[in-house]
Design an enzyme around this catalytic site. Sequence first.
Site, PDB file in Angstrom:
ATOM      1  N   SER A  51     -28.269 -42.788  13.600  1.00  0.00           N
ATOM      2  CA  SER A  51     -29.412 -42.422  14.444  1.00  0.00           C
ATOM      3  C   SER A  51     -30.517 -43.437  14.220  1.00  0.00           C
ATOM      4  O   SER A  51     -30.584 -44.070  13.165  1.00  0.00           O
ATOM      5  CB  SER A  51     -29.931 -41.044  14.048  1.00  0.00           C
ATOM      6  OG  SER A  51     -30.615 -41.118  12.814  1.00  0.00           O
ATOM      7  N   ASP A  52     -31.373 -43.612  15.235  1.00  0.00           N
ATOM      8  CA  ASP A  52     -32.598 -44.344  14.951  1.00  0.00           C
ATOM      9  C   ASP A  52     -33.354 -43.504  13.916  1.00  0.00           C
ATOM     10  O   ASP A  52     -33.085 -42.302  13.759  1.00  0.00           O
ATOM     11  CB  ASP A  52     -33.431 -44.583  16.216  1.00  0.00           C
ATOM     12  CG  ASP A  52     -34.437 -45.716  15.999  1.00  0.00           C
ATOM     13  OD1 ASP A  52     -34.685 -46.086  14.833  1.00  0.00           O
ATOM     14  OD2 ASP A  52     -34.985 -46.244  16.992  1.00  0.00           O
ATOM     15  N   TRP A  53     -34.290 -44.147  13.238  1.00  0.00           N
ATOM     16  CA  TRP A  53     -34.927 -43.489  12.091  1.00  0.00           C
ATOM     17  C   TRP A  53     -35.698 -42.227  12.526  1.00  0.00           C
ATOM     18  O   TRP A  53     -36.608 -42.310  13.339  1.00  0.00           O
ATOM     19  CB  TRP A  53     -35.821 -44.488  11.359  1.00  0.00           C
ATOM     20  CG  TRP A  53     -35.099 -45.247  10.256  1.00  0.00           C
ATOM     21  CD1 TRP A  53     -35.574 -45.461   8.998  1.00  0.00           C
ATOM     22  CD2 TRP A  53     -33.788 -45.854  10.272  1.00  0.00           C
ATOM     23  NE1 TRP A  53     -34.640 -46.149   8.238  1.00  0.00           N
ATOM     24  CE2 TRP A  53     -33.543 -46.410   8.988  1.00  0.00           C
ATOM     25  CE3 TRP A  53     -32.781 -45.982  11.226  1.00  0.00           C
ATOM     26  CZ2 TRP A  53     -32.353 -47.064   8.661  1.00  0.00           C
ATOM     27  CZ3 TRP A  53     -31.592 -46.638  10.901  1.00  0.00           C
ATOM     28  CH2 TRP A  53     -31.404 -47.158   9.638  1.00  0.00           C
TER      29      TRP A  53
END
Length: 785
Positions: free
Chosen positions: A255-257
């Site tokens: 996932s993106d952060w």
Amino acid sequence: MKKIVLISFLVLITMNLKAQIQKENDIQKKITQLLSELTIEEKVALCSGRDDWSTKPIDRLDIPWIWLSDGPHGLRRAPATNKPGYGDQLPATCFPTASALAATWDTDLIYKVGQTLGEESQAQGVNILLGPGVNIKRSVLGGRNFEYFSEDPILSGEMGAAFINGVQSQGVGTSLKHFTANNVETMRMYNNSNVDTRTLHEIYLRPFEIAVKKAQPWTVMACYNRVQGEYGTQSSYLLTDILKKNWGFKGIVVSDWFAVVDRVKAMKAGMHIEMPRVSAINNAIAVEAIHNGTLDIEVVDALVKEILTIVFKAKSLQKEGVKLAIEKDHAFARKVASEAATLLKNENDVLPITKEKYKKIAVIGEFAKDPRYQGNGSSQVKPTKLDNIIDIIKNEYGEGIEISYAQGYNLSDDHDTSLIEEAKKIAGQADVALVFSGLPLQYESEGIDRKHINMPASHNQLINEISSAQKNTIVVLTNGSAVTMPWLSNVSGVLETWLGGQAGAGGIADVLFGKVNPSGKLAETFPKRLEDTPAFFNFPGEQGDVLYGERFFVGYRYYDERKITPLFPFGYGLSYTTFEYSDLMLSSKTTTDKEGLTVSLIVKNTGKVKGKEIVQLYVSDKESTLQRPEKELKKFIKVTLEPGEEKKVSFQLDSRDFSYFDAKRNRWVAESGAYVIAAAASSRDIKLSETVQLKSTQKIPLAFDEYTFFIEYWKNEQTRALLLEIMPNWIKGIVTEGNEAEIREYQDFMVEHPLIKYPYITHGEITHEQVKALVEKCKGITYTP
Ligand code: BGC
């Protein structure tokens, strides 16, 4: 002798291949064993990060962790995996950012950039570099445009694939980001990209598709935003149906952060690792879901299996003792910056600068001393060194030339007219003035979109004033994305240098002084004004929704369709030499989607210096059933030519290069008809074109239903026969024998009514059951487009 060498070589390759397969089999066996030993809690923990930059290790079973680090145009490696790494990151070579890389249009060069980044990652113990970003520059206002390649999906995808292949050749993985339709920074964690399916496939998925198919990144980073109403991190349509099943992606999704909202839904959708560390809450929710049967353990096992495959692969390829090659990499970064420089104006050959032409140079602008060389946000690299243009000019090109300097403006963006006056004075006394200007750091940033596309007023005024005092005024721009140029007609030269990285100053000087002949071309359109841009009415969206109202008319596709002349078109860039295009040849005047087409032409350097030309190949569908852009880039190549030299270049077009995405039938369709194949120096400079007739061999499901209009059923022979079986005689009479006037009178029946309306129109002479049965019978029917 030769034969023996060849045989031994083949034997060696076969042995290596066998050893490799054996190794992979062993790893898979080990993973199967581990799956039987891991507890549910441990499996769930493996699907989340340990801290800011690492995956979760399980010490009890000797499962190691791996290091993920930003990315993309250099390493931002934190001092430890649990430190954010802003400001205290380890030094690494800062390359030009993606807009600059794309302006080179040179996939071999970008491969080498990737290779160098891979080596530097090995030197710093990083297993996965978080990049490249292949999102489309939908609006010039996009705050992160500097970090993305292009407005065009093919150029973005090819650049991304080359970058990934380069990094991964060094045993370091990549993270292809941000998947997908992540084109606005405002409300980036929530905004919904309200994009229609055809546009999604043709524009916003296409670069990811190219990069996945050509380079198999180890990881793909799921975006923050929602796409068609669903978060990128929890869309099984994107992560499983498209990425995995359609494209054959073999790696894992991270996932993106902090992008995950519903962890269980994300896992079910095919999202492997939630990054960075997650609170114990999300893991507990997932464990609970397994216990209560809402999350199948098989789903988790499949994710864990793929995560461990990447973890073990990364570990097995990690090299010890690699050292940063600071000087070598700096020199290479300089070369890349010079290749990216894009010459936009060169009236009366004001450039290159030579001692014969100019004895006194006025260097103006704070950027000449304090360069702007990269963007703002998570991609910020701490450079190993940093060059500035004034020192480079003095040290490397200054012999026999008088150089003066004035600041011109200050970086804090306040308007100090005394600085302009001082600069004007030295400009008037020199033979040529170089004005270094563009966008200060605070103008372009991850997390924030631009409010306008103008440079600071102080820069614009400075340039105007300098040009009134010096006829040879050359503007050297540093900016990550397009800007307006209200002073354009007053100046003699404009060199766009993008955000050139730590060695950018050297690369720029090499171009200004003619050591390198500029060969960059625009990977994005420069508009005359914001009001002319495709997403003008729909950016950055409102109330959490971004309507992609311009559909696939993004970038040059829009300017072409609206017949708007941009400031500088997509694909444009000048050189110190000239090129001639000739002998455009198609392998045939007729072809099929299966056979494809070979296109060749000759490019010649007709000037006096060595140079590089970027040849672009556009395809236009002239007889499409659906709306299509006037033309679309399909292929490109960069050729190096000595003065007088000519080379033949060729391109291979396949079915996809002629196709549109049919959203109704969920597939790519190459329609029969005429296509224009154009070889061009820019999207507005078509040099040669030829037409090919394509005969499609595709068999496409008709996909007719009760809402399909009578006229559609009527046009197809097979469905017409079925229609005639149920039509009452009075309609049959009209449509088969009726005269023109009668048909016109009953036109509503044929054109404006879907089949479902016929029971009402015929007062029950046709029944709903008959309509349903007819639709059923049509299901297997195909047509050739
Ligand atoms: C950015 C990513 C980046 C990640 C880690 C996010 O905010 O969108 O591009 O890789 O942070 O720094």
